[in-house]
Motif scaffolding. Structure first.
Motif, mmCIF file in Angstrom:
data_model
loop_
_atom_site.group_PDB
_atom_site.id
_atom_site.type_symbol
_atom_site.label_atom_id
_atom_site.label_comp_id
_atom_site.label_asym_id
_atom_site.label_seq_id
_atom_site.Cartn_x
_atom_site.Cartn_y
_atom_site.Cartn_z
ATOM 1 N N ASP A 155 62.567 -48.023 37.700
ATOM 2 C CA ASP A 155 61.178 -48.207 38.107
ATOM 3 C C ASP A 155 60.327 -47.680 36.972
ATOM 4 O O ASP A 155 60.098 -46.473 36.859
ATOM 5 N N GLY A 156 59.895 -48.592 36.092
ATOM 6 C CA GLY A 156 59.252 -48.138 34.869
ATOM 7 C C GLY A 156 60.284 -47.462 33.976
ATOM 8 O O GLY A 156 61.347 -48.009 33.691
ATOM 9 N N GLU A 157 60.011 -46.251 33.562
ATOM 10 C CA GLU A 157 60.943 -45.498 32.713
ATOM 11 C C GLU A 157 61.965 -44.719 33.515
ATOM 12 O O GLU A 157 62.961 -44.245 32.963
ATOM 13 N N ALA A 158 61.723 -44.580 34.813
ATOM 14 C CA ALA A 158 62.603 -43.755 35.651
ATOM 15 C C ALA A 158 63.754 -44.582 36.203
ATOM 16 O O ALA A 158 63.561 -45.714 36.665
ATOM 17 N N ARG A 159 64.949 -44.028 36.154
ATOM 18 C CA ARG A 159 66.114 -44.689 36.738
ATOM 19 C C ARG A 159 66.146 -44.433 38.239
ATOM 20 O O ARG A 159 65.884 -43.319 38.696
#
Length: 285
Positions: A155-159
């Motif tokens: 989600d965006g840069e977050a896993r």
């Protein structure tokens, strides 16, 4: 590809698949961490059972139609019927929800859903149906390629650490489809080993599934469960006598929840020779 799910929406295979899908979703959302769901062969997301395609086969009459008339008490079946009612309250009395609609219904605001569909018209309908829902990404293209592109989920840069992958191919290539599906799942487990993977499959002749199930037992998952519903004896190659789902890394105690629901489905939807089976290919550690 010539397959159109509108001819088969709401049949016994859909009932099984969607009962299990909602059970998976409800088990996963019981924990607060965000989820990612990928539907690799999503279809159009919403079907009309009074439409010409559905009426041509009449398959829904012996599936969702019979289940509604029976009003079962088993909790997972009541949960499924409540979701169908919710769909119809929004979209009309003849609406039937496909798996993308059910995912959007069952998952939460902070979860993310990706739906892939290879047929342009179906993908366009799916995109229109989810216009404005920021949780849902619709991709037109090959579902197995989507697994390679979208796993592990972010989600965006977050896993995102938890998720569900539903693989529901049309089996136009019949048994050869298992080669593609198992290869994609093996790669998906390498990319996303903690994910829950669910592969739907048709059942005609039981003995033809034995090589697939042996190979499925060797996949690099912590556990592997089969959930099957036969509406008649599984000994004729001329029609679909039932269907099943291969569930890899299923949530804890899902087998115990599914067993009575599937037995109830066999009693309600089945003909002579009907039965249900919930069977571990590999038990959890």
């Amino acid at each position: 590809m010539n397959y159109r799910h509108a001819f088969h929406a709401g049949n016994h295979a859909d009932v099984l698949k969607h009962v299990v899908l909602l059970a998976l979703c409800d088990a996963l959302v019981a924990k607060p961490a965000p989820l990612f769901a990928l539907d690799t062969h999503a279809g159009r997301g919403l079907y009309r059972l009074a439409g010409a395609s559905a009426r041509r086969t009449g398959e829904a009459d012996d599936g969702i139609g019979r289940l509604i008339a029976e009003s079962p008490r088993e909790p997972l079946l009541r949960r499924y019927l409540a979701a169908v009612r919710a769909c119809r309250e929004t979209h009309g009395a003849d609406a039937y929800p496909g798996s993308p609609w059910l995912l959007a219904h069952a998952l939460r605001e902070g979860d993310r859903i990706a739906c892939c569909e290879v047929q342009p018209e179906e993908a366009a309908a799916l995109r229109d149906g989810f216009a404005g829902d920021r949780r849902v990404l619709v991709r037109e293209g090959d579902g197995y390629a989507a697994m390679r592109a979208l796993l592990p989920p972010r989600d965006g840069e977050a896993r995102i650490g938890r998720g569900l992958v539903l693989i529901d191919p049309p089996y136009e290539t019949q048994l050869a489809e298992f080669d593609d599906a198992l290869a994609a799942i093996r790669d998906g487990l390498r990319r996303f080993p903690q994910g829950v993977f669910a592969l739907w499959y048709p059942i005609k002749l039981r003995r033809t599934l034995m090589p697939f199930q042996r190979r499925a037992a060797d996949l690099p998952a912590k556990s592997a469960l089969l959930a099957e519903l036969m509406v008649r004896a599984d000994d004729s190659p001329l029609r679909m006598n039932g269907s099943g789902l291969l569930l890899l890394n299923p949530p804890w105690k899902l087998d115990a929840a599914l067993a009575p629901a599937l037995e109830a489905l066999a009693a309600i939807l089945g003909e002579r020779g009907a039965r249900a089976r919930v069977h571990w290919l590999r038990s959890p550690p």
